[in-house]
Design a protein around this motif. Structure first.
Motif, PDB file in Angstrom:
ATOM      1  N   ASP A  11       8.970   3.099  -0.637  1.00  0.00           N
ATOM      2  CA  ASP A  11       7.774   2.905  -1.468  1.00  0.00           C
ATOM      3  C   ASP A  11       8.016   3.499  -2.854  1.00  0.00           C
ATOM      4  OD1 ASP A  11       5.270   2.973  -2.696  1.00  0.00           O
ATOM      5  OD2 ASP A  11       4.208   3.515  -0.860  1.00  0.00           O
ATOM      6  N   GLU A  12       8.223   2.632  -3.846  1.00  0.00           N
ATOM      7  CA  GLU A  12       8.525   3.096  -5.204  1.00  0.00           C
ATOM      8  C   GLU A  12       7.406   3.955  -5.788  1.00  0.00           C
ATOM      9  OE1 GLU A  12       9.385   1.397  -9.730  1.00  0.00           O
ATOM     10  OE2 GLU A  12       9.261  -0.015  -8.040  1.00  0.00           O
ATOM     11  N   LYS A  13       6.164   3.520  -5.643  1.00  0.00           N
ATOM     12  CA  LYS A  13       5.043   4.240  -6.252  1.00  0.00           C
ATOM     13  C   LYS A  13       4.945   5.657  -5.686  1.00  0.00           C
ATOM     14  CE  LYS A  13       0.060   3.968  -7.090  1.00  0.00           C
ATOM     15  NZ  LYS A  13      -1.188   3.162  -6.854  1.00  0.00           N
ATOM     16  N   ALA A  14       5.096   5.797  -4.376  1.00  0.00           N
ATOM     17  CA  ALA A  14       4.999   7.112  -3.753  1.00  0.00           C
ATOM     18  C   ALA A  14       6.151   8.017  -4.186  1.00  0.00           C
ATOM     19  CB  ALA A  14       4.980   6.977  -2.233  1.00  0.00           C
ATOM     20  N   ASP A  16       4.454  -3.196  -8.241  1.00  0.00           N
ATOM     21  CA  ASP A  16       3.682  -4.434  -8.390  1.00  0.00           C
ATOM     22  C   ASP A  16       3.248  -5.020  -7.050  1.00  0.00           C
ATOM     23  OD1 ASP A  16       6.112  -5.243  -7.386  1.00  0.00           O
ATOM     24  OD2 ASP A  16       6.605  -6.612  -9.031  1.00  0.00           O
ATOM     25  N   GLY A  17       3.574  -4.311  -5.943  1.00  0.00           N
ATOM     26  CA  GLY A  17       3.175  -4.776  -4.627  1.00  0.00           C
ATOM     27  C   GLY A  17       4.140  -5.763  -3.995  1.00  0.00           C
ATOM     28  N   LYS A  18       5.214  -6.100  -4.713  1.00  0.00           N
ATOM     29  CA  LYS A  18       6.194  -7.042  -4.184  1.00  0.00           C
ATOM     30  C   LYS A  18       7.349  -6.293  -3.518  1.00  0.00           C
ATOM     31  CE  LYS A  18       5.138 -10.556  -7.674  1.00  0.00           C
ATOM     32  NZ  LYS A  18       5.667 -11.370  -8.809  1.00  0.00           N
ATOM     33  N   VAL A  19       7.902  -6.903  -2.479  1.00  0.00           N
ATOM     34  CA  VAL A  19       9.020  -6.318  -1.748  1.00  0.00           C
ATOM     35  C   VAL A  19      10.292  -7.063  -2.125  1.00  0.00           C
ATOM     36  CG1 VAL A  19      10.009  -5.895   0.534  1.00  0.00           C
ATOM     37  CG2 VAL A  19       7.549  -5.603   0.172  1.00  0.00           C
ATOM     38  N   MET A  31       0.848  -1.188   0.000  1.00  0.00           N
ATOM     39  CA  MET A  31       0.000   0.000   0.000  1.00  0.00           C
ATOM     40  C   MET A  31       0.885   1.240   0.000  1.00  0.00           C
ATOM     41  SD  MET A  31      -2.792   1.253   2.839  1.00  0.00           S
ATOM     42  CE  MET A  31      -3.858  -0.133   2.524  1.00  0.00           C
ATOM     43  N   SER A  32       0.629   2.173  -0.882  1.00  0.00           N
ATOM     44  CA  SER A  32       1.423   3.390  -0.964  1.00  0.00           C
ATOM     45  C   SER A  32       0.904   4.433   0.005  1.00  0.00           C
ATOM     46  CB  SER A  32       1.374   3.958  -2.389  1.00  0.00           C
ATOM     47  OG  SER A  32       1.961   3.058  -3.291  1.00  0.00           O
ATOM     48  N   LEU A  33       1.737   5.398   0.260  1.00  0.00           N
ATOM     49  CA  LEU A  33       1.359   6.512   1.117  1.00  0.00           C
ATOM     50  C   LEU A  33       0.228   7.305   0.484  1.00  0.00           C
ATOM     51  CD1 LEU A  33       4.863   7.852   2.043  1.00  0.00           C
ATOM     52  CD2 LEU A  33       3.159   7.189   3.688  1.00  0.00           C
ATOM     53  N   ASN A  34      -0.661   7.826   1.313  1.00  0.00           N
ATOM     54  CA  ASN A  34      -1.690   8.740   0.834  1.00  0.00           C
ATOM     55  C   ASN A  34      -1.112  10.143   0.834  1.00  0.00           C
ATOM     56  OD1 ASN A  34      -3.876  10.386   0.392  1.00  0.00           O
ATOM     57  ND2 ASN A  34      -5.258   9.242   1.730  1.00  0.00           N
ATOM     58  N   LEU A  35      -0.738  10.632  -0.339  1.00  0.00           N
ATOM     59  CA  LEU A  35      -0.063  11.927  -0.429  1.00  0.00           C
ATOM     60  C   LEU A  35      -0.985  13.087  -0.096  1.00  0.00           C
ATOM     61  CD1 LEU A  35       1.980  11.332  -3.692  1.00  0.00           C
ATOM     62  CD2 LEU A  35       2.734  11.085  -1.345  1.00  0.00           C
ATOM     63  N   GLU A  36      -2.283  12.836  -0.044  1.00  0.00           N
ATOM     64  CA  GLU A  36      -3.220  13.922   0.235  1.00  0.00           C
ATOM     65  C   GLU A  36      -3.352  14.208   1.724  1.00  0.00           C
ATOM     66  OE1 GLU A  36      -4.388  15.640  -2.303  1.00  0.00           O
ATOM     67  OE2 GLU A  36      -3.190  14.265  -3.496  1.00  0.00           O
ATOM     68  N   PHE A  77       2.866   2.248   5.393  1.00  0.00           N
ATOM     69  CA  PHE A  77       2.819   0.949   4.719  1.00  0.00           C
ATOM     70  C   PHE A  77       1.725   0.100   5.358  1.00  0.00           C
ATOM     71  CE2 PHE A  77       7.129   2.453   4.047  1.00  0.00           C
ATOM     72  CZ  PHE A  77       7.370   2.144   2.719  1.00  0.00           C
ATOM     73  N   ASP A  78       1.213  -0.827   4.590  1.00  0.00           N
ATOM     74  CA  ASP A  78       0.199  -1.738   5.094  1.00  0.00           C
ATOM     75  C   ASP A  78       0.765  -2.557   6.252  1.00  0.00           C
ATOM     76  OD1 ASP A  78      -2.467  -3.201   4.585  1.00  0.00           O
ATOM     77  OD2 ASP A  78      -0.978  -4.824   4.605  1.00  0.00           O
ATOM     78  N   GLU A  79       0.022  -2.636   7.357  1.00  0.00           N
ATOM     79  CA  GLU A  79       0.509  -3.310   8.561  1.00  0.00           C
ATOM     80  C   GLU A  79       0.795  -4.788   8.308  1.00  0.00           C
ATOM     81  OE1 GLU A  79      -1.105  -4.494  12.994  1.00  0.00           O
ATOM     82  OE2 GLU A  79      -1.689  -2.548  12.161  1.00  0.00           O
ATOM     83  N   LYS A  80      -0.104  -5.447   7.585  1.00  0.00           N
ATOM     84  CA  LYS A  80       0.110  -6.882   7.315  1.00  0.00           C
ATOM     85  C   LYS A  80       1.374  -7.077   6.474  1.00  0.00           C
ATOM     86  CE  LYS A  80      -2.038 -11.091   5.485  1.00  0.00           C
ATOM     87  NZ  LYS A  80      -0.818 -11.484   4.738  1.00  0.00           N
ATOM     88  N   LEU A  81       1.570  -6.204   5.497  1.00  0.00           N
ATOM     89  CA  LEU A  81       2.761  -6.317   4.662  1.00  0.00           C
ATOM     90  C   LEU A  81       4.029  -6.225   5.516  1.00  0.00           C
ATOM     91  CD1 LEU A  81       3.532  -4.815   1.233  1.00  0.00           C
ATOM     92  CD2 LEU A  81       5.031  -4.201   3.121  1.00  0.00           C
ATOM     93  N   LEU A  82       4.070  -5.263   6.428  1.00  0.00           N
ATOM     94  CA  LEU A  82       5.251  -5.108   7.279  1.00  0.00           C
ATOM     95  C   LEU A  82       5.455  -6.328   8.168  1.00  0.00           C
ATOM     96  CD1 LEU A  82       5.057  -1.363   8.357  1.00  0.00           C
ATOM     97  CD2 LEU A  82       6.500  -2.390   6.599  1.00  0.00           C
ATOM     98  N   ARG A  83       4.384  -6.847   8.726  1.00  0.00           N
ATOM     99  CA  ARG A  83       4.507  -8.039   9.578  1.00  0.00           C
ATOM    100  C   ARG A  83       5.029  -9.224   8.768  1.00  0.00           C
ATOM    101  NH1 ARG A  83       2.659  -7.524  14.622  1.00  0.00           N
ATOM    102  NH2 ARG A  83       1.107  -5.923  15.104  1.00  0.00           N
ATOM    103  N   ASP A  84       4.507  -9.371   7.554  1.00  0.00           N
ATOM    104  CA  ASP A  84       4.955 -10.479   6.706  1.00  0.00           C
ATOM    105  C   ASP A  84       6.446 -10.332   6.364  1.00  0.00           C
ATOM    106  OD1 ASP A  84       2.431 -11.538   6.748  1.00  0.00           O
ATOM    107  OD2 ASP A  84       1.864 -10.829   4.744  1.00  0.00           O
ATOM    108  N   VAL A  85       6.872  -9.094   6.098  1.00  0.00           N
ATOM    109  CA  VAL A  85       8.277  -8.869   5.747  1.00  0.00           C
ATOM    110  C   VAL A  85       9.183  -9.229   6.926  1.00  0.00           C
ATOM    111  CG1 VAL A  85      10.004  -7.132   5.146  1.00  0.00           C
ATOM    112  CG2 VAL A  85       7.792  -7.129   3.992  1.00  0.00           C
TER     113      VAL A  85
END
Length: 421
Positions: free
Chosen positions: A35-38, A397-400, A1-6, A15-23
């Motif tokens: 975060d590449e997209k941000a 692509d959502g991959k780390v 999940m990318s940062l909300n720039l607004e 970052f998405d909490e689940k993503l960080l836990r998985d990493v």
């Protein structure tokens, strides 16, 4: 999940909490993640803000902020150049294909070998002192040259970079005029002008005052030295909202203000319209990277301490000059008590937060230290034999993926010649 720039004033988990836990199940903490997209979104916003510039615009990313070739490659693809200040940064820029006038070499106290490398790459050299002109004359004067202006007491500094008259950087106003005259006499054909008087500044008016000062100097330099200034570099220093409630700097407001000044000083005069340049790093990657760490200890004496597996060697800014970095405890939001969040260095300033109101922290909890995408891993060191952490990139692509591995003891001992190490 990318940062909300607004969400300009809020400290949302980037970052998405689940993503960080998985990493953290795959990569041991501490580690940096970007975060590449941000980052790409920010680069495009920066370019769009200045798309009015008649002869073009470019931000030269300050490599010192995040010197990883994967990050530089992303920014190069988005049209940014590189702002370098050392041999290693020149080599990094070369590795990702940022050369020629996309490379801006702005160093101080510069060894001759670094000037030679910058010239080899076709980069634009921005001189920090008038005496360096003679160094260049010895090795071969480049066709293009820029000079860094230090306004001294004529311009107020800010808390991070200090008073200009006490800074080691740049030339005085009188030296600027003389430097351009000398460079013109010695064969330089293309000229730029530059200043850098603030760091992590949030006030839009400060940048407009700086722009007004530099446009004024450009006019004087052109009149008194006879050179035509081809590009104007307003430096970096655009800050980011480290604290909750801080406002994101309005790039569009800076752009509109500079456009007005450009019209007054340039369009309505006989001066040659210059290319517009910046050399920002922090605002490009800072909010879009975090240091992820884990609580490993708690201590209850005169204060409440939480020990984490990161330390000042991983993120120097809080210990070095009391910089604030927001901290999120994954899965917990309700404030429990005030803690000092500390590392394991044998230095009492090894603290990420002092008397910070945080949720109840227990051993094993994951802490996310915000806004560490610039001047974070880059300022790491090995005191106490600490090994610098890995860097990860969340792709579009959502991959780390890992873009720099964690150091190991073999790395730490690699330069020693002692038998058995």
């Amino acid at each position: 999940m990318s940062l909300n720039l607004e969400k300009t004033g809020e400290k949302v988990l980037p970052f998405d909490e689940k993503l960080l836990r998985d990493v953290t199940l795959e990569i041991p903490t501490p580690f940096y993640i970007y975060d590449e997209k941000a980052i790409r979104t920010m680069a495009r916003r920066f370019a769009k803000a200045f798309d009015w510039a008649p002869r073009g615009f470019r931000n030269h990313f300050a490599v010192k902020a995040c010197p990883n070739p994967y990050i530089l490659e992303i920014l190069g693809a988005e049209g940014m150049g590189a702002d370098c200040s050392s041999m290693a940064e020149l080599v990094l820029s070369e590795a990702v294909g940022i050369v020629g006038d996309r490379l801006f070499f702005s160093s101080n106290n510069t060894p001759i070998a670094e000037f030679e490398k910058a010239i080899e790459l076709g980069g634009v050299i921005n001189l920090d002192d008038i005496t360096h002109l003679r160094d260049l004359k010895r090795i071969g004067m480049p066709d293009t040259l820029s000079f860094r202006y230090n306004p001294g007491p004529a311009k107020k500094g800010n808390a991070f970079i200090g008073k200009p008259e006490e800074a080691k950087y740049g030339l005085t106003r009188e030296q600027m005029i003389e430097a351009y005259r000398m460079a013109l006499e010695w064969g330089v054909k293309r000229f730029g002008i530059h200043t850098m008087v603030a760091s992590n500044e949030l006030d839009v008016d400060y940048f407009l005052e700086t722009a007004d000062m530099l446009f004024n100097l450009l006019y004087e330099v052109s009149e008194k030295s006879g050179v035509a200034i081809d590009f104007i570099n307003f430096g970096g220093g655009i800050g980011i909202p480290y604290r909750p409630g801080d406002k994101t700097v309005n790039l569009e407001a800076i752009s509109n203000g500079i456009k007005k000044l450009y019209t007054e000083y340039i369009v309505n005069s006989v001066l040659k319209p210059p290319i517009i340049l910046f050399e920002c790093g922090r605002v490009v990657t800072g909010p879009y990277g975090c240091l992820v760490t884990r609580a490993i200890h708690e201590k209850h004496i005169y204060k409440e301490y939480i020990g984490i597996d990161a330390c000042m060697a991983d993120l120097m800014r809080p210990g070095m000059y009391g910089a604030y970095h927001h901290i999120t405890v994954l899965g917990k939001t309700e404030v429990h008590k005030n803690y000092d969040v500390v590392g394991s260095l044998c230095e009492n300033n090894d603290k990420f937060a002092i008397d910070r109101s945080l949720p109840k922290i227990e051993r094993g909890d994951i802490l996310v230290i915000h806004d560490a995408g610039a001047h974070g891993r880059a300022m790491g060191f090995n005191y106490n034999g600490k090994l610098r952490p890995a860097e990860l990139l969340l792709g579009q692509d959502g991959k780390v993926r890992e873009i720099r591995r964690k150091e190991n003891l073999k790395d730490y001992f690699a330069t020693l010649t002692f038998p058995g190490l």
